[in-house]
Motif scaffolding. Structure first.
Motif, PDB file in Angstrom:
ATOM      1  N   ALA A   1       9.132  -1.328 -16.185  1.00 26.53           N
ATOM      2  CA  ALA A   1       9.378  -2.193 -15.026  1.00 26.53           C
ATOM      3  C   ALA A   1       8.872  -1.588 -13.723  1.00 26.53           C
ATOM      4  O   ALA A   1       8.953  -2.220 -12.669  1.00 26.53           O
ATOM      5  CB  ALA A   1      10.865  -2.497 -14.914  1.00 26.53           C
ATOM      6  N   THR A   2       8.286  -0.395 -13.768  1.00 24.22           N
ATOM      7  CA  THR A   2       7.821   0.290 -12.568  1.00 24.22           C
ATOM      8  C   THR A   2       6.612  -0.429 -11.974  1.00 24.22           C
ATOM      9  O   THR A   2       5.699  -0.842 -12.698  1.00 24.22           O
ATOM     10  CB  THR A   2       7.437   1.749 -12.895  1.00 24.22           C
ATOM     11  OG1 THR A   2       8.558   2.393 -13.502  1.00 24.22           O
ATOM     12  CG2 THR A   2       7.006   2.505 -11.661  1.00 24.22           C
TER      13      THR A   2
ATOM     14  N   SER B   1      -7.556  -5.040  -6.737  1.00 19.03           N
ATOM     15  CA  SER B   1      -7.166  -4.204  -7.876  1.00 19.03           C
ATOM     16  C   SER B   1      -6.999  -2.765  -7.412  1.00 19.03           C
ATOM     17  O   SER B   1      -7.549  -2.359  -6.388  1.00 19.03           O
ATOM     18  CB  SER B   1      -8.223  -4.280  -8.980  1.00 19.03           C
ATOM     19  OG  SER B   1      -9.471  -3.837  -8.502  1.00 19.03           O
ATOM     20  N   VAL B   2      -6.211  -2.018  -8.162  1.00 14.91           N
ATOM     21  CA  VAL B   2      -6.031  -0.594  -7.885  1.00 14.91           C
ATOM     22  C   VAL B   2      -6.486   0.193  -9.108  1.00 14.91           C
ATOM     23  O   VAL B   2      -6.471  -0.305 -10.232  1.00 14.91           O
ATOM     24  CB  VAL B   2      -4.557  -0.247  -7.537  1.00 14.91           C
ATOM     25  CG1 VAL B   2      -4.137  -0.905  -6.245  1.00 14.91           C
ATOM     26  CG2 VAL B   2      -3.624  -0.625  -8.658  1.00 14.91           C
ATOM     27  N   GLU B   3      -6.882   1.446  -8.880  1.00 15.55           N
ATOM     28  CA  GLU B   3      -7.328   2.306  -9.967  1.00 15.55           C
ATOM     29  C   GLU B   3      -6.135   3.058 -10.541  1.00 15.55           C
ATOM     30  O   GLU B   3      -5.318   3.599  -9.789  1.00 15.55           O
ATOM     31  CB  GLU B   3      -8.369   3.290  -9.465  1.00 15.55           C
ATOM     32  CG  GLU B   3      -9.079   4.021 -10.579  1.00 15.55           C
ATOM     33  CD  GLU B   3     -10.254   4.819 -10.060  1.00 15.55           C
ATOM     34  OE1 GLU B   3     -10.074   6.034  -9.833  1.00 15.55           O
ATOM     35  OE2 GLU B   3     -11.321   4.222  -9.884  1.00 15.55           O
ATOM     36  N   VAL B   4      -6.020   3.043 -11.861  1.00 16.99           N
ATOM     37  CA  VAL B   4      -4.953   3.770 -12.543  1.00 16.99           C
ATOM     38  C   VAL B   4      -5.547   4.521 -13.731  1.00 16.99           C
ATOM     39  O   VAL B   4      -6.649   4.235 -14.170  1.00 16.99           O
ATOM     40  CB  VAL B   4      -3.815   2.824 -13.030  1.00 16.99           C
ATOM     41  CG1 VAL B   4      -3.138   2.138 -11.866  1.00 16.99           C
ATOM     42  CG2 VAL B   4      -4.326   1.811 -14.025  1.00 16.99           C
ATOM     43  N   GLN B   5      -4.762   5.480 -14.238  1.00 19.19           N
ATOM     44  CA  GLN B   5      -5.137   6.200 -15.449  1.00 19.19           C
ATOM     45  C   GLN B   5      -4.153   5.809 -16.552  1.00 19.19           C
ATOM     46  O   GLN B   5      -2.942   5.865 -16.339  1.00 19.19           O
ATOM     47  CB  GLN B   5      -5.061   7.705 -15.233  1.00 19.19           C
ATOM     48  CG  GLN B   5      -6.030   8.231 -14.214  1.00 19.19           C
ATOM     49  CD  GLN B   5      -5.861   9.723 -14.048  1.00 19.19           C
ATOM     50  OE1 GLN B   5      -5.846  10.466 -15.027  1.00 19.19           O
ATOM     51  NE2 GLN B   5      -5.718  10.155 -12.809  1.00 19.19           N
TER      52      GLN B   5
ATOM     53  N   THR C   1       3.231  -4.596 -12.721  1.00 22.56           N
ATOM     54  CA  THR C   1       4.120  -3.607 -13.340  1.00 22.56           C
ATOM     55  C   THR C   1       3.417  -2.923 -14.503  1.00 22.56           C
ATOM     56  O   THR C   1       2.394  -3.403 -15.006  1.00 22.56           O
ATOM     57  CB  THR C   1       5.410  -4.278 -13.874  1.00 22.56           C
ATOM     58  OG1 THR C   1       5.049  -5.195 -14.915  1.00 22.56           O
ATOM     59  CG2 THR C   1       6.169  -5.000 -12.770  1.00 22.56           C
ATOM     60  N   VAL C   2       3.991  -1.811 -14.940  1.00 25.40           N
ATOM     61  CA  VAL C   2       3.450  -1.083 -16.084  1.00 25.40           C
ATOM     62  C   VAL C   2       3.438  -1.975 -17.320  1.00 25.40           C
ATOM     63  O   VAL C   2       2.459  -2.021 -18.062  1.00 25.40           O
ATOM     64  CB  VAL C   2       4.272   0.207 -16.332  1.00 25.40           C
ATOM     65  CG1 VAL C   2       3.877   0.869 -17.646  1.00 25.40           C
ATOM     66  CG2 VAL C   2       4.120   1.171 -15.162  1.00 25.40           C
TER      67      VAL C   2
END
Length: 192
Positions: free
Chosen positions: A177-178, A134-138, A154-155
């Protein structure tokens, strides 16, 4: 003569009935072994150091119908991003295999077993443990910022997993789609 005179027949009081499951076979045995390890030795079950015996070999056999399981070790290919290694293990749970390999996992990391796509005759490995980190996102949702970890690609997939339904007229930055990357800021805003 004892039975005819009202006596009864009984086995030795120190003998126990044990159910043992090993190599796909289940056997029921009567034993005077004091511990599981002693029973394994008496039954001449060959164990590798990586094999797991449950309950442990030092467990006392105190009652009838004790259940003993022997889990055989097998080679597992661990795929962690671009790193690959093979581990000989008897563990059956994906996270326990990863822990035995010394890998640190976040709760949000996805860890699954898959069938190896290699020819079994060319490689002894028939099982793969695939780790999707997993990656950390805000996530800035209408001005409220939430830090989270995700394996979404994707977003749009992240918003779906978080239960965010984007209404008509609302904006999503970056576009839905990013691809998700580490420390990305994703913003959902209402008009005005």
């Amino acid at each position: 003569i004892s039975v005819a005179l009202g006596g009864s027949t009984q086995g030795a009081s120190d003998a126990r009935i044990v159910n043992i499951f090993v190599d796909g076979d289940q056997r029921t045995v009567t034993t005077r072994a004091q511990t599981i390890g002693d029973l394994i030795t008496r039954l001449e079950v060959d164990l590798l150091p990586e094999d797991i015996v449950e309950p442990s070999k030092d467990t006392l056999i105190l009652e009838d119908d004790t259940q003993v399981n022997v889990y055989r070790a097998r080679p597992v290919e661990i795929i962690d991003g671009d790193r690959t290694r093979v581990l000989f293990t008897a563990q059956r749970a994906p996270r326990l295999v990863a822990a035995e390999a010394g890998l640190q996992l976040a709760p949000e990391d996805e860890v699954t077993f898959e069938r190896a796509e290699t020819n079994v005759l060319e490689s002894a490995v028939s099982e793969q443990l695939v780790i999707d980190r997993s990656v950390e996102v805000q996530l800035n949702l209408y001005g409220a910022i939430k830090l989270l970890r995700t394996t979404a690609n994707t977003v749009d997939e992240l918003l779906a997993r978080e239960g965010v339904a984007v209404a008509a007229g609302e904006t999503v930055v970056p576009e839905s789609a990013t691809a998700i990357v580490q420390n990305m800021l994703i913003t959902v805003n209402r008009p005005g």
